[in-house]
Scaffold this active site. Structure first.
Site, PDB file in Angstrom:
ATOM      1  CD  GLU A  58      38.816 -25.834 -41.275  1.00 26.02           C
ATOM      2  OE1 GLU A  58      39.223 -25.079 -40.368  1.00 26.02           O
ATOM      3  OE2 GLU A  58      37.748 -25.645 -41.876  1.00 26.02           O
ATOM      4  CB  SER A 174      16.938  -8.328  -5.554  1.00 27.25           C
ATOM      5  OG  SER A 174      18.007  -7.704  -6.221  1.00 27.25           O
ATOM      6  CD1 TRP A 176      23.973 -11.377  -1.140  1.00 26.57           C
ATOM      7  CD2 TRP A 176      23.535 -11.171  -3.302  1.00 26.57           C
ATOM      8  NE1 TRP A 176      24.933 -10.551  -1.677  1.00 26.57           N
ATOM      9  CE2 TRP A 176      24.682 -10.420  -3.004  1.00 26.57           C
ATOM     10  CE3 TRP A 176      23.070 -11.182  -4.625  1.00 26.57           C
ATOM     11  CZ2 TRP A 176      25.371  -9.679  -3.967  1.00 26.57           C
ATOM     12  CZ3 TRP A 176      23.754 -10.453  -5.566  1.00 26.57           C
ATOM     13  CH2 TRP A 176      24.886  -9.711  -5.236  1.00 26.57           C
ATOM     14  NE  ARG A 190      27.346 -11.816 -14.392  1.00 25.06           N
ATOM     15  CZ  ARG A 190      27.411 -11.367 -13.143  1.00 25.06           C
ATOM     16  NH1 ARG A 190      28.583 -11.223 -12.538  1.00 25.06           N
ATOM     17  NH2 ARG A 190      26.307 -11.035 -12.502  1.00 25.06           N
ATOM     18  CG  LEU A 210      26.532  -6.442 -14.586  1.00 24.52           C
ATOM     19  CD1 LEU A 210      25.930  -5.623 -15.733  1.00 24.52           C
ATOM     20  CD2 LEU A 210      25.553  -7.538 -14.183  1.00 24.52           C
ATOM     21  CG  LEU A 299      15.640  -4.637 -20.775  1.00 18.96           C
ATOM     22  CD1 LEU A 299      15.025  -3.912 -21.973  1.00 18.96           C
ATOM     23  CD2 LEU A 299      16.993  -4.021 -20.448  1.00 18.96           C
TER      24      LEU A 299
HETATM   25  N1  LIG Z   1      16.409 -11.320  -9.055  1.00 17.04           N
HETATM   26  C1  LIG Z   1      16.951 -11.059 -10.223  1.00 17.04           C
HETATM   27  O1  LIG Z   1      17.397 -11.974 -10.907  1.00 17.04           O
HETATM   28  C2  LIG Z   1      17.027  -9.651 -10.711  1.00 17.04           C
HETATM   29  C3  LIG Z   1      17.765  -9.369 -11.871  1.00 17.04           C
HETATM   30  C4  LIG Z   1      17.802  -8.074 -12.325  1.00 17.04           C
HETATM   31  C5  LIG Z   1      17.102  -7.094 -11.638  1.00 17.04           C
HETATM   32  N2  LIG Z   1      16.428  -7.422 -10.526  1.00 17.04           N
HETATM   33  C6  LIG Z   1      15.670  -6.403  -9.785  1.00 17.04           C
HETATM   34  O2  LIG Z   1      14.763  -5.824 -10.698  1.00 17.04           O
HETATM   35  C7  LIG Z   1      14.548  -4.479 -10.350  1.00 17.04           C
HETATM   36  C8  LIG Z   1      14.636  -3.637 -11.601  1.00 17.04           C
HETATM   37  O3  LIG Z   1      13.630  -4.067 -12.469  1.00 17.04           O
HETATM   38  P1  LIG Z   1      13.359  -3.387 -13.863  1.00 17.04           P
HETATM   39  O4  LIG Z   1      12.264  -4.095 -14.523  1.00 17.04           O
HETATM   40  O5  LIG Z   1      13.186  -1.921 -13.707  1.00 17.04           O
HETATM   41  O6  LIG Z   1      14.701  -3.768 -14.616  1.00 17.04           O
HETATM   42  P2  LIG Z   1      15.768  -3.084 -15.573  1.00 17.04           P
HETATM   43  O7  LIG Z   1      16.739  -4.170 -15.853  1.00 17.04           O
HETATM   44  O8  LIG Z   1      16.340  -1.842 -15.045  1.00 17.04           O
HETATM   45  O9  LIG Z   1      14.936  -2.734 -16.858  1.00 17.04           O
HETATM   46  C9  LIG Z   1      14.093  -1.587 -16.924  1.00 17.04           C
HETATM   47  C10 LIG Z   1      14.854  -0.377 -17.374  1.00 17.04           C
HETATM   48  O10 LIG Z   1      15.431  -0.644 -18.640  1.00 17.04           O
HETATM   49  C11 LIG Z   1      15.390   0.498 -19.461  1.00 17.04           C
HETATM   50  N3  LIG Z   1      14.650   0.137 -20.703  1.00 17.04           N
HETATM   51  C12 LIG Z   1      15.102   0.334 -21.956  1.00 17.04           C
HETATM   52  N4  LIG Z   1      14.230  -0.123 -22.842  1.00 17.04           N
HETATM   53  C13 LIG Z   1      13.217  -0.636 -22.164  1.00 17.04           C
HETATM   54  C14 LIG Z   1      11.997  -1.261 -22.566  1.00 17.04           C
HETATM   55  N5  LIG Z   1      11.662  -1.450 -23.831  1.00 17.04           N
HETATM   56  N6  LIG Z   1      11.165  -1.694 -21.598  1.00 17.04           N
HETATM   57  C15 LIG Z   1      11.486  -1.527 -20.302  1.00 17.04           C
HETATM   58  N7  LIG Z   1      12.614  -0.928 -19.883  1.00 17.04           N
HETATM   59  C16 LIG Z   1      13.482  -0.500 -20.804  1.00 17.04           C
HETATM   60  C17 LIG Z   1      14.752   1.596 -18.643  1.00 17.04           C
HETATM   61  O11 LIG Z   1      15.845   2.279 -18.057  1.00 17.04           O
HETATM   62  P3  LIG Z   1      15.775   3.815 -17.551  1.00 17.04           P
HETATM   63  O12 LIG Z   1      14.845   3.804 -16.390  1.00 17.04           O
HETATM   64  O13 LIG Z   1      17.178   4.139 -17.192  1.00 17.04           O
HETATM   65  O14 LIG Z   1      15.249   4.610 -18.705  1.00 17.04           O
HETATM   66  C18 LIG Z   1      13.976   0.823 -17.589  1.00 17.04           C
HETATM   67  O15 LIG Z   1      13.791   1.503 -16.389  1.00 17.04           O
HETATM   68  C19 LIG Z   1      15.588  -4.131  -9.315  1.00 17.04           C
HETATM   69  O16 LIG Z   1      14.949  -4.049  -8.073  1.00 17.04           O
HETATM   70  C20 LIG Z   1      16.552  -5.271  -9.322  1.00 17.04           C
HETATM   71  O17 LIG Z   1      17.054  -5.554  -8.042  1.00 17.04           O
HETATM   72  C21 LIG Z   1      16.364  -8.668 -10.040  1.00 17.04           C
HETATM   73 ZN   LIG Z   2      38.929 -21.535 -42.432  1.00 22.68          ZN
END
Ligand SMILES: NC(=O)c1ccc[n+]([C@@H]2O[C@H](COP(=O)([O-])OP(=O)(O)OC[C@H]3O[C@@H](n4cnc5c(N)ncnc54)[C@H](OP(=O)(O)O)[C@@H]3O)[C@@H](O)[C@H]2O)c1
Ligand SMILES: [Zn+2]
Length: 364
Positions: A58, A174, A176, A190, A210, A299
Site C-alpha cells: 500500500e 541414492s 542419482w 529451493r 542444499l 526423520l
Molecule cells: N531419495 C531421496 O529423496 C532421499 C532424500 C534424503 C535422504 N535419502 C537417503 O536416506 C538415507 C538416510 O535416511 P535417514 O532416515 O537416516 O534420514 P535422515 O534425513 O538422516 O534422518 C535421520 C537422522 O535424523 C536425525 N534425527 C533427529 N531427530 C530424529 C527423529 N525424531 N527421528 C529420526 N531421526 C531423527 C538423526 O540424526 P543423527 O543420526 O545424526 O543423530 C537420524 O539419524 C540416506 O541413504 C540418503 O541417501 C534419500
Molecule cells: Zn502495511
C-alpha cells in the site's frame, strides 16, 4: 457475475499477481499487492511488497501516486496493517488518502492486526468489502498464515524415488535416482523456501550442498537435525560462505564433545528432545514461513507424525532399485486399519522428461 463484479475481480487478481512478485523474498512478511483506482475507476497506482524492511504494498502504491486518490478505490489481497513495525501503519495512509472504498481479500492473521485494521478503516468512514478472491489469496499466503496461526513453519516434504518406491540402496547410496532435469528443478524449487532441513544421517551419507545453485540471492538456511551430534568434521554444509548452516541437536541424547568438530561459522542450537516440531517452531521464530524437508525416511516419518508437513512433492523415476532392504520413503506408521492410513488431497501431476512429479496436500 455482474459486469461490476467481474471488474472488481480483475483488479483484485492484479493485486494478487503483484503480490506474487515478492513470492520468494518477503519472509517473514506476507506477499501483498495493492491497486489504486481514481473516482472514475481508472488505474492510478499500484505496488507490492518486495522484502521485509522495504515499503509495504500500500505504501509503495501511495509513494508512486501522482494523482488524487480522493473518492477512489483500493484493492489489496491482505488486510492493511495498523501497527508500527519496521514501517509505519498502512491504514493511516489509506485513511488520509481520501479513498472511499477498499476491497480486502483476507484478514491478516498477525495478532497485531487481525481485524483491527478493518475496524479502523470502517471507523474512518471507508467502505470495506472483505473476501474477494479469498481462495487465491489464501493459497498465495498459506505459509505466512500457517506460521501465524500455529507458530510453526509451513512444511513441504520432498523426496525422490524409483518406480518401485525406493529412495536409496540398502547401503544408503541414492545418487542419482531422478534425471538431471528433475534435479535442476529441485535447485530452483529451493528458492521458494526459507530453510532446507535434513537429518544427520543424510548429511553423513550424501554430503549434500542444499543450495539453489544461485537462483536465490540469499540462499535458504540449511538445517541439520541430529540426535547424536556425530557429524563429520568435513562436510559441504560447513562451508557457510554462500549459504548459512544451522545444526540443531537433541541435548538429551547428543554427545556434546562432538561440537568441536563444527567450524565457528556453523550456528548451533540445542533442543530438549527429538521431536521435529521443535525444529518447526525454532524456524518459525526465526521468521521462516516455508521450509523444505529433504530428509530420509526416519526423520520424514517423525516429521509427518508431529504434523510438521503440510504438502509433499515426490519425484518418481522409471528405475528399479529392487531388494527387500533398499530404503522406503518412510518408516513404519504402525497403521492397523485402512481407515488409519494417510490420505492426501489436491494432487497435481507433471512430467519432467521421463520422471513424474506429484504434489499433494495434507488435510491436517
Ligand atoms: N531419495 C531421496 O529423496 C532421499 C532424500 C534424503 C535422504 N535419502 C537417503 O536416506 C538415507 C538416510 O535416511 P535417514 O532416515 O537416516 O534420514 P535422515 O534425513 O538422516 O534422518 C535421520 C537422522 O535424523 C536425525 N534425527 C533427529 N531427530 C530424529 C527423529 N525424531 N527421528 C529420526 N531421526 C531423527 C538423526 O540424526 P543423527 O543420526 O545424526 O543423530 C537420524 O539419524 C540416506 O541413504 C540418503 O541417501 C534419500
Ligand atoms: Zn502495511
Amino acid at each position: 457475475m455482474s459486469k461490476k463484479n467481474v471488474s472488481h475481480t480483475k483488479w483484485m487478481k492484479r493485486a494478487i499477481f503483484l503480490a506474487s512478485l515478492g513470492r520468494n523474498t518477503t519472509s517473514p512478511n506476507p506477499n501483498v499487492g495493492a491497486v489504486i483506482l481514481d473516482k472514475n475507476g481508472n488505474l492510478i497506482s499500484e505496488g507490492f511488497h518486495y522484502k521485509a524492511g522495504m515499503p509495504h504494498a500500500e505504501a509503495m502504491a501511495f509513494e508512486k501516486l501522482n494523482k488524487n486518490a480522493k473518492g477512489g478505490t483500493m484493492y489489496v489481497n491482505l488486510e492493511p496493517c495498523c501497527h508500527h513495525g519496521r514501517t509505519p501503519p498502512c491504514v493511516e495512509k489509506v485513511i488520509s488518502s481520501g479513498i472511499k472504498k477498499i476491497y480486502i481479500s483476507v484478514k491478516d492473521p498477525d495478532k497485531r492486526v487481525s481485524g483491527k485494521g478493518i475496524k479502523l478503516l470502517k471507523e474512518a468512514g471507508i467502505q470495506v468489502d472483505l473476501g474477494l478472491c479469498k481462495k487465491e489469496s489464501l493459497e498465495l499466503n498459506k505459509a505466512f498464515i500457517h506460521r501465524n496461526i500455529t507458530n510453526k513453519a509451513f512444511g513441504v516434504l520432498k523426496w525422490a524415488m524409483s518406480i518401485d518406491g525406493r529412495v536409496a540402496l540398502k547401503n544408503g547410496k541414492s545418487k542419482w535416482i531422478t534425471n538431471e532435469e528433475s534435479r535442476s528443478l529441485v535447485h530452483s524449487l529451493r528458492a521458494e523456501f526459507d530453510a532446507i532441513i535434513i537429518g544427520g544421517n543424510t548429511l553423513r551419507k550424501d554430503n549434500p550442498l542444499l543450495t539453489t545453485r544461485g537462483s536465490k540471492k540469499t540462499e535458504p538456511l540449511r538445517v541439520v537435525f541430529t540426535k547424536s551430534l556425530d557429524l563429520p568434521s568435513k562436510s559441504n554444509l560447513w562451508d557457510c560462505s554462500r549459504a548459512k548452516t544451522l545444526v540443531i541437536y537433541d541435548s538429551s541424547t547428543a554427545n556434546e564433545s562432538y561440537l568441536t568438530r563444527l567450524p565457528k561459522s556453523v550456528e548451533v542450537e540445542k533442543v530438549s528432545s527429538d521431536n521435529p516440531e521443535l525444529i518447526s517452531k525454532i524456524l518459525a521464530d526465526r521468521g521462516c514461513n516455508k521450509v523444505l524437508w529433504e530428509c530420509g525416511p526416519r526423520l520424514a516419518t517423525a516429521a509427518i507424525q508431529s504434523r510438521c508437513i503440510q504438502e509433499i512433492i515426490t519425484f518418481i523415476a522409471p528405475k528399479i532399485l529392487g531388494g527387500e532392504n533398499s530404503m522406503n520413503p518412510f518408516g513404519d506408521f504402525e497403521f492397523e486399519q485402512m481407515n488409519e492410513i494417510i490420505k492426501l488431497s489436491d494432487s497435481q501431476v507433471s512430467l519432467i522428461g521421463n520422471d513424474i512429479c506429484v504434489k499433494s496436500s495434507f488435510k491436517n
